[in-house]
Design a protein around this motif. Sequence first.
Motif, PDB file in Angstrom:
ATOM      1  N   ILE A 194      15.014  -1.511  45.508  1.00  0.00           N
ATOM      2  CA  ILE A 194      15.508  -0.455  46.401  1.00  0.00           C
ATOM      3  C   ILE A 194      14.347   0.133  47.195  1.00  0.00           C
ATOM      4  O   ILE A 194      14.437   0.312  48.410  1.00  0.00           O
ATOM      5  CB  ILE A 194      16.242   0.638  45.600  1.00  0.00           C
ATOM      6  CG1 ILE A 194      17.521   0.071  45.004  1.00  0.00           C
ATOM      7  CG2 ILE A 194      16.532   1.855  46.472  1.00  0.00           C
ATOM      8  CD1 ILE A 194      18.169   0.953  43.955  1.00  0.00           C
ATOM      9  N   LEU A 249      23.646   6.109  48.954  1.00  0.00           N
ATOM     10  CA  LEU A 249      23.570   5.190  47.830  1.00  0.00           C
ATOM     11  C   LEU A 249      24.966   5.020  47.246  1.00  0.00           C
ATOM     12  O   LEU A 249      25.679   5.991  47.056  1.00  0.00           O
ATOM     13  CB  LEU A 249      22.652   5.759  46.753  1.00  0.00           C
ATOM     14  CG  LEU A 249      21.233   6.157  47.193  1.00  0.00           C
ATOM     15  CD1 LEU A 249      20.558   6.954  46.095  1.00  0.00           C
ATOM     16  CD2 LEU A 249      20.428   4.934  47.546  1.00  0.00           C
ATOM     17  N   VAL A 273      20.042   8.313  53.981  1.00  0.00           N
ATOM     18  CA  VAL A 273      20.366   7.209  53.069  1.00  0.00           C
ATOM     19  C   VAL A 273      21.574   7.567  52.224  1.00  0.00           C
ATOM     20  O   VAL A 273      21.646   8.652  51.654  1.00  0.00           O
ATOM     21  CB  VAL A 273      19.176   6.876  52.148  1.00  0.00           C
ATOM     22  CG1 VAL A 273      19.533   5.768  51.182  1.00  0.00           C
ATOM     23  CG2 VAL A 273      17.951   6.505  52.974  1.00  0.00           C
ATOM     24  N   ILE A 291      20.786   4.511  56.597  1.00  0.00           N
ATOM     25  CA  ILE A 291      20.800   3.367  55.704  1.00  0.00           C
ATOM     26  C   ILE A 291      21.894   3.514  54.648  1.00  0.00           C
ATOM     27  O   ILE A 291      22.072   4.590  54.085  1.00  0.00           O
ATOM     28  CB  ILE A 291      19.441   3.232  54.964  1.00  0.00           C
ATOM     29  CG1 ILE A 291      18.260   3.377  55.911  1.00  0.00           C
ATOM     30  CG2 ILE A 291      19.377   1.956  54.148  1.00  0.00           C
ATOM     31  CD1 ILE A 291      18.195   2.369  57.008  1.00  0.00           C
ATOM     32  N   GLY A 345      13.174  -2.346  49.808  1.00  0.00           N
ATOM     33  CA  GLY A 345      14.158  -2.415  50.894  1.00  0.00           C
ATOM     34  C   GLY A 345      14.067  -1.222  51.823  1.00  0.00           C
ATOM     35  O   GLY A 345      14.112  -1.368  53.045  1.00  0.00           O
ATOM     36  N   LEU A 346      13.911  -0.034  51.254  1.00  0.00           N
ATOM     37  CA  LEU A 346      13.776   1.172  52.087  1.00  0.00           C
ATOM     38  C   LEU A 346      12.486   1.132  52.903  1.00  0.00           C
ATOM     39  O   LEU A 346      12.464   1.536  54.075  1.00  0.00           O
ATOM     40  CB  LEU A 346      13.820   2.424  51.220  1.00  0.00           C
ATOM     41  CG  LEU A 346      15.174   2.752  50.600  1.00  0.00           C
ATOM     42  CD1 LEU A 346      15.057   3.925  49.634  1.00  0.00           C
ATOM     43  CD2 LEU A 346      16.210   3.049  51.677  1.00  0.00           C
ATOM     44  N   VAL A 389      22.749   1.871  50.986  1.00  0.00           N
ATOM     45  CA  VAL A 389      22.161   1.058  49.923  1.00  0.00           C
ATOM     46  C   VAL A 389      23.233   0.813  48.872  1.00  0.00           C
ATOM     47  O   VAL A 389      23.750   1.747  48.271  1.00  0.00           O
ATOM     48  CB  VAL A 389      20.944   1.758  49.270  1.00  0.00           C
ATOM     49  CG1 VAL A 389      20.382   0.902  48.154  1.00  0.00           C
ATOM     50  CG2 VAL A 389      19.881   2.065  50.310  1.00  0.00           C
ATOM     51  N   GLU A 390      23.569  -0.455  48.663  1.00  0.00           N
ATOM     52  CA  GLU A 390      24.555  -0.831  47.658  1.00  0.00           C
ATOM     53  C   GLU A 390      23.854  -1.595  46.551  1.00  0.00           C
ATOM     54  O   GLU A 390      23.102  -2.533  46.812  1.00  0.00           O
ATOM     55  CB  GLU A 390      25.642  -1.701  48.275  1.00  0.00           C
ATOM     56  CG  GLU A 390      26.689  -2.139  47.293  1.00  0.00           C
ATOM     57  CD  GLU A 390      27.770  -3.000  47.924  1.00  0.00           C
ATOM     58  OE1 GLU A 390      28.731  -3.315  47.207  1.00  0.00           O
ATOM     59  OE2 GLU A 390      27.654  -3.359  49.104  1.00  0.00           O
ATOM     60  N   PHE A 391      24.076  -1.180  45.309  1.00  0.00           N
ATOM     61  CA  PHE A 391      23.481  -1.875  44.182  1.00  0.00           C
ATOM     62  C   PHE A 391      24.368  -1.700  42.966  1.00  0.00           C
ATOM     63  O   PHE A 391      25.283  -0.885  42.968  1.00  0.00           O
ATOM     64  CB  PHE A 391      22.043  -1.427  43.916  1.00  0.00           C
ATOM     65  CG  PHE A 391      21.847   0.061  43.803  1.00  0.00           C
ATOM     66  CD1 PHE A 391      21.657   0.653  42.582  1.00  0.00           C
ATOM     67  CD2 PHE A 391      21.829   0.857  44.947  1.00  0.00           C
ATOM     68  CE1 PHE A 391      21.464   2.023  42.478  1.00  0.00           C
ATOM     69  CE2 PHE A 391      21.634   2.221  44.854  1.00  0.00           C
ATOM     70  CZ  PHE A 391      21.451   2.803  43.611  1.00  0.00           C
TER      71      PHE A 391
END
Length: 87
Positions: free
Chosen positions: A28, A85, A83, A43, A31-32, A45-47
């Motif tokens: 993460i 998440l 961002v 942004i 990526g950021l 962010v998928e995790f």
Amino acid sequence: MDNRGRFLMGFSSFLGTCMITHEELNVILKGLQLVKSKGLVKILVEFDSKTAIKFLSKGCPLNHHVVHVVDSIWRLIFADMEVRLFH
């Protein structure tokens, strides 16, 4: 993806032998850093790590081995990025 739903970029990272939560958070962070270097500020962010989500949304114990990575992620997010998440 951009505002029209077009995919912009992706990346992969070799994790090696490690603690998975630590590496999920490192990915993460990388990526950021990548999107920031490209000038992107909004942004998503998928995790899939529930532990990583918990640490990023509710905080991380100060004695946990990933606290420095969580701190680095939040410094990037609060600096000049928007961002979201999600899991």
